[in-house]
Enzyme design. Structure first.
Site, PDB file in Angstrom:
ATOM      1  N   ARG A  22       0.835  -1.201   0.000  1.00 56.58           N
ATOM      2  CA  ARG A  22       0.000   0.000   0.000  1.00 56.58           C
ATOM      3  C   ARG A  22       0.874   1.258   0.000  1.00 56.58           C
ATOM      4  O   ARG A  22       1.728   1.437   0.861  1.00 56.58           O
ATOM      5  CB  ARG A  22      -0.917   0.018   1.227  1.00 56.58           C
ATOM      6  CG  ARG A  22      -1.978   1.122   1.174  1.00 56.58           C
ATOM      7  CD  ARG A  22      -2.907   1.069   2.376  1.00 56.58           C
ATOM      8  NE  ARG A  22      -3.508  -0.244   2.541  1.00 56.58           N
ATOM      9  CZ  ARG A  22      -4.576  -0.671   1.862  1.00 56.58           C
ATOM     10  NH1 ARG A  22      -5.146   0.109   0.957  1.00 56.58           N
ATOM     11  NH2 ARG A  22      -5.059  -1.884   2.082  1.00 56.58           N
ATOM     12  N   GLU A  45       0.499  -7.622  -4.124  1.00 57.86           N
ATOM     13  CA  GLU A  45      -0.724  -6.817  -4.202  1.00 57.86           C
ATOM     14  C   GLU A  45      -0.401  -5.334  -4.119  1.00 57.86           C
ATOM     15  O   GLU A  45       0.316  -4.895  -3.215  1.00 57.86           O
ATOM     16  CB  GLU A  45      -1.670  -7.182  -3.051  1.00 57.86           C
ATOM     17  CG  GLU A  45      -2.860  -6.241  -2.921  1.00 57.86           C
ATOM     18  CD  GLU A  45      -3.583  -6.377  -1.595  1.00 57.86           C
ATOM     19  OE1 GLU A  45      -4.207  -5.395  -1.162  1.00 57.86           O
ATOM     20  OE2 GLU A  45      -3.530  -7.470  -0.986  1.00 57.86           O
ATOM     21  N   THR A  74      -7.944  -3.538  -2.383  1.00 58.69           N
ATOM     22  CA  THR A  74      -8.950  -2.486  -2.211  1.00 58.69           C
ATOM     23  C   THR A  74      -9.775  -2.332  -3.488  1.00 58.69           C
ATOM     24  O   THR A  74     -10.091  -1.226  -3.924  1.00 58.69           O
ATOM     25  CB  THR A  74      -8.312  -1.155  -1.777  1.00 58.69           C
ATOM     26  OG1 THR A  74      -7.287  -1.412  -0.813  1.00 58.69           O
ATOM     27  CG2 THR A  74      -9.347  -0.250  -1.114  1.00 58.69           C
ATOM     28  N   LYS A 134     -10.202 -13.878   2.611  1.00 57.39           N
ATOM     29  CA  LYS A 134      -9.308 -13.028   3.382  1.00 57.39           C
ATOM     30  C   LYS A 134      -9.982 -12.699   4.713  1.00 57.39           C
ATOM     31  O   LYS A 134     -11.009 -12.022   4.737  1.00 57.39           O
ATOM     32  CB  LYS A 134      -9.031 -11.757   2.562  1.00 57.39           C
ATOM     33  CG  LYS A 134      -8.371 -10.614   3.278  1.00 57.39           C
ATOM     34  CD  LYS A 134      -8.256  -9.440   2.292  1.00 57.39           C
ATOM     35  CE  LYS A 134      -7.894  -8.156   3.002  1.00 57.39           C
ATOM     36  NZ  LYS A 134      -7.773  -7.027   2.046  1.00 57.39           N
ATOM     37  N   GLY A 164      -2.237  -7.016  10.878  1.00 54.24           N
ATOM     38  CA  GLY A 164      -1.553  -7.202  12.154  1.00 54.24           C
ATOM     39  C   GLY A 164      -0.678  -8.429  12.252  1.00 54.24           C
ATOM     40  O   GLY A 164      -0.236  -8.788  13.348  1.00 54.24           O
ATOM     41  N   GLY A 186       0.705  -6.616   5.490  1.00 55.88           N
ATOM     42  CA  GLY A 186       0.575  -5.210   5.151  1.00 55.88           C
ATOM     43  C   GLY A 186       1.700  -4.369   5.717  1.00 55.88           C
ATOM     44  O   GLY A 186       2.848  -4.472   5.306  1.00 55.88           O
TER      45      GLY A 186
END
Length: 215
Positions: A22, A45, A74, A134, A164, A186
């Protein structure tokens, strides 16, 4: 991709982790993809709320080729699915369960990973053709809850906690023992603006944690 085909392929992965990048920019995309491939990652991703995400996906696909899979996170609409497919994306990952998005992804033969948090969402996603589920956010889907999902979700549907997850073999093992099949990573792996050297360091830490977890 059907859930049966996906989990058969996924279970053969030496590192069943999705790298969530991201905030990555096109200027960093190719180098990041190369680093992650070197560290054993094969599922990359780029969330659509990143700068110029479709350009980054296209650049990553050029680097990855047939060595892995690149796609978007997203993803909220059918139109976005089409845009990702047009730039070569193979993964469609969402934070939510939208049957229209899942069905369209399946129709195009892409990998669909919708986000779910309840049994109703899980079975709605499966009915629409999701390749995997997911479990998001994993901070609220503990190993105990994952075990409850695994008791009712068909074994041919992969469960991937996202959110997390740290490079911690004890944490990973607790989810795997509860029935998880891998993880999405992430902020523990990548944060916007970080150096590529730090990305490599973190990627190797996750690789090591997974190896310890799998022992």
């Amino acid at each position: 991709m059907s859930p049966e085909n996906f989990i058969t392929q996924w279970q053969q992965e030496p590192l069943p982790l999705v790298a969530i990048l991201r905030g990555i920019t096109p200027a960093e995309a190719a180098e990041a993809a190369d680093i992650l491939l070197e560290c054993g990652f094969r599922y990359l991703e780029v969330p659509l709320n990143s700068p110029s995400p479709l350009e980054s996906i296209s650049l990553m696909r050029d680097v990855v080729g047939k060595r892995g899979y690149v796609g978007a996170g997203t993803v909220l609409t059918v139109e976005q699915v089409d845009a990702v497919a047009e730039c070569g994306g193979q993964l469609i990952i969402s934070p939510n369960c939208c049957p229209d998005v899942i069905r369209h992804t399946s129709k195009l033969g892409l990998i669909s990973m919708p986000g779910i948090m309840t049994p109703s969402e899980a079975f709605s996603a499966i009915a629409a053709g999701a390749s995997a589920l997911k479990l998001f956010p994993a901070e609220h889907v503990s190993p105990v809850i994952t075990k409850a999902f695994r008791a009712v979700v068909p074994r041919e549907v992969a469960l991937l906690p996202v959110g997390g997850i740290q490079p911690n073999a004890v944490q990973m093992r607790s989810y795997m023992q509860a029935g998880a099949n891998g993880f999405g990573l992430g902020g523990g792996l990548y944060q916007a603006g970080m150096s590529m050297a730090l990305l490599r360091e973190r990627a190797l830490a996750y690789q090591q944690a997974w190896r310890e977890c799998a022992e």
